[in-house]
Design an enzyme around this catalytic site. Structure first.
Site, PDB file in Angstrom:
ATOM      1  N   HIS A 119       0.813  -1.181  -0.275  1.00  0.00           N
ATOM      2  CA  HIS A 119      -0.036   0.066   0.080  1.00  0.00           C
ATOM      3  C   HIS A 119       0.781   1.288  -0.031  1.00  0.00           C
ATOM      4  O   HIS A 119       0.440   2.251   0.649  1.00  0.00           O
ATOM      5  CB  HIS A 119      -1.059  -0.058   1.185  1.00  0.00           C
ATOM      6  CG  HIS A 119      -2.070  -0.951   1.192  1.00  0.00           C
ATOM      7  ND1 HIS A 119      -2.429  -1.487  -0.003  1.00  0.00           N
ATOM      8  CD2 HIS A 119      -2.734  -1.652   2.036  1.00  0.00           C
ATOM      9  CE1 HIS A 119      -3.504  -2.271   0.089  1.00  0.00           C
ATOM     10  NE2 HIS A 119      -3.567  -2.388   1.336  1.00  0.00           N
ATOM     11  N   HIS A 190      -9.995   2.084   0.530  1.00  0.00           N
ATOM     12  CA  HIS A 190     -10.077   0.833   1.804  1.00  0.00           C
ATOM     13  C   HIS A 190     -10.998   0.917   2.634  1.00  0.00           C
ATOM     14  O   HIS A 190     -10.570   0.784   3.995  1.00  0.00           O
ATOM     15  CB  HIS A 190      -8.529   0.693   2.336  1.00  0.00           C
ATOM     16  CG  HIS A 190      -8.001  -0.802   2.661  1.00  0.00           C
ATOM     17  ND1 HIS A 190      -8.959  -1.571   2.970  1.00  0.00           N
ATOM     18  CD2 HIS A 190      -6.707  -1.417   2.380  1.00  0.00           C
ATOM     19  CE1 HIS A 190      -8.159  -2.679   3.335  1.00  0.00           C
ATOM     20  NE2 HIS A 190      -7.127  -2.725   2.834  1.00  0.00           N
ATOM     21  N   GLU A 327     -11.598  -3.477  -2.653  1.00  0.00           N
ATOM     22  CA  GLU A 327     -10.488  -2.731  -3.061  1.00  0.00           C
ATOM     23  C   GLU A 327     -10.423  -2.863  -4.780  1.00  0.00           C
ATOM     24  O   GLU A 327      -9.653  -3.610  -4.970  1.00  0.00           O
ATOM     25  CB  GLU A 327      -9.184  -2.978  -2.422  1.00  0.00           C
ATOM     26  CG  GLU A 327      -9.177  -2.777  -0.880  1.00  0.00           C
ATOM     27  CD  GLU A 327      -8.199  -3.628  -0.440  1.00  0.00           C
ATOM     28  OE1 GLU A 327      -7.078  -3.163  -0.540  1.00  0.00           O
ATOM     29  OE2 GLU A 327      -8.613  -4.723   0.336  1.00  0.00           O
TER      30      GLU A 327
END
Length: 363
Positions: A119, A190, A327
């Site tokens: 991420h 998210h 996501e």
């Protein structure tokens, strides 16, 4: 930019906006409240572009908050789940060993996970203050300029994100980005959803459908192997509706690796960039359903397998499998898998993405 002319005294989800007022790294942080004509509400802080609450009606018409979150900015800064409701970048999901080669040059991203960068590295877009401008009651514009070399990524990337709460009770997220140097980009959102209601127990009762005949298997470090596999005749198959808990504990290697579902699904598309239906989730407890639409080629299904029991809004405990995430994204580790859809962005090009989470009642 903060628009002082738009203010709200209270939120439907019980948040006190003043609990989000602070300054981080010299920039103002606030809570922004969006409301539509039907009474639904979306609360966002410009710290990390985090969606703090989404309040939509259940079968009785009562507003229910359907995302996990914290009640104040301090708890977000110290959260055990630092991606909770946030915007993710520069590269969502994983890059193996935090390394890739672009145009013959090697790049090393700061790794924050065993054997990979997750991420965006140690400090991703979930942990920065976005410039915010709220022009009306139903939309919020966020901007962030990620400098060349941030977390090891090449090029200065300018990102614009618009959150909208539409009158048909959808949260629409529109992304746009440009760069001054060739780079890789994979932005996502998210939110940790629980359609039973925030703190409503395990999401193993949710009925899920995903419009994906294939997925990308991963190794025991959650990094894609490079294979694109059929979901058919496996517990990964959500082409038809299945209850999340129906097969989640099967002795299937991929579910063992992820401690449940934590996998990228390859969406059925007629052409790249097409805005299409991706997934649906339904809570039998509230009757609330959520449909997901995206221009992206993939969606990560994550069933909150690593939630550790920390405290969220209204002192609710967030334990394992009490949330589900969808996501929308390009595939994990695409920079190291040339047969995956490309995530390369070059000067003069424009990155765009649209993601829609549409809420309603299952009839």
């Amino acid at each position: 930019m903060v628009n002082a002319g738009i203010s709200f005294e209270a939120t439907a989800s019980g948040l006190n906006p003043s609990d989000f007022n602070t300054v981080i790294n010299g920039k103002d942080v606030r809570l922004y409240v969006l409301k539509n004509k039907r009474g639904a509400e979306l609360c966002i802080t410009n710290f990390g572009g985090i969606v703090v609450s989404i309040s939509v009606p259940d079968t009785s018409g009562k507003l229910v908050d359907v995302v996990l979150g914290h009640s104040n900015i301090t708890d977000y800064q110290n959260s055990p789940e630092k991606y909770l409701g946030a915007l993710i970048g520069r590269y969502g999901n994983r890059i193996k060993r935090g390394e890739f080669v672009l145009d013959g040059k090697s790049y090393k991203i700061r790794s924050n996970n065993p054997d990979c960068s997750l991420h965006g590295g140690l400090v991703g877009y979930n942990n920065v203050v976005w410039d915010a401008e709220q022009k009306d009651a139903q939309s919020l514009d966020l901007t962030y300029v990620s400098p060349d070399g941030e977390e090891g990524f090449p090029g200065a990337l300018t990102i614009h994100v618009r959150y909208s709460l539409t009158d048909d009770n959808a949260m629409k997220i529109e992304y746009m980005a440009t760069t001054n140097q060739a780079t890789v980009v994979n932005l996502t959102h998210h939110s940790f959803f629980n359609l039973n209601g925030d703190g409503g127990g395990e999401v193993t009762n949710h009925v899920v459908t995903i419009n994906a005949p294939f997925y990308t298997p991963m190794d025991d470090k959650s990094v894609p192997t490079g294979e694109i596999a059929k979901v058919e005749n496996t517990p990964m198959d959500f082409m038809t509706p299945h209850v999340v808990g129906e097969r989640i504990d099967e002795q299937f290697e991929q579910l063992i690796f992820g401690r449940g579902y934590d996998h990228n699904y390859v969406l059925a598309k007629r052409w790249p960039g097409e805005l299409t239906y991706a997934a649906k989730a339904v809570s039998p407890k509230t009757g609330i359903c959520m449909e997901v639409y995206t221009t992206e080629p993939g969606v990560q299904l994550y069933t909150g397998n690593w939630l550790n029991g920390f405290e969220g809004k209204a002192s609710r405990k967030y334990t394992e499998r009490t949330a589900i995430c969808f996501e929308t994204q390009h595939f994990p580790d695409s920079p190291n898998n040339p047969h995956f859809p490309s995530t390369v962005l070059r000067p003069g090009e424009k990155y765009t993405q649209t993601c829609i989470y549409k809420f309603g009642i299952e009839k």
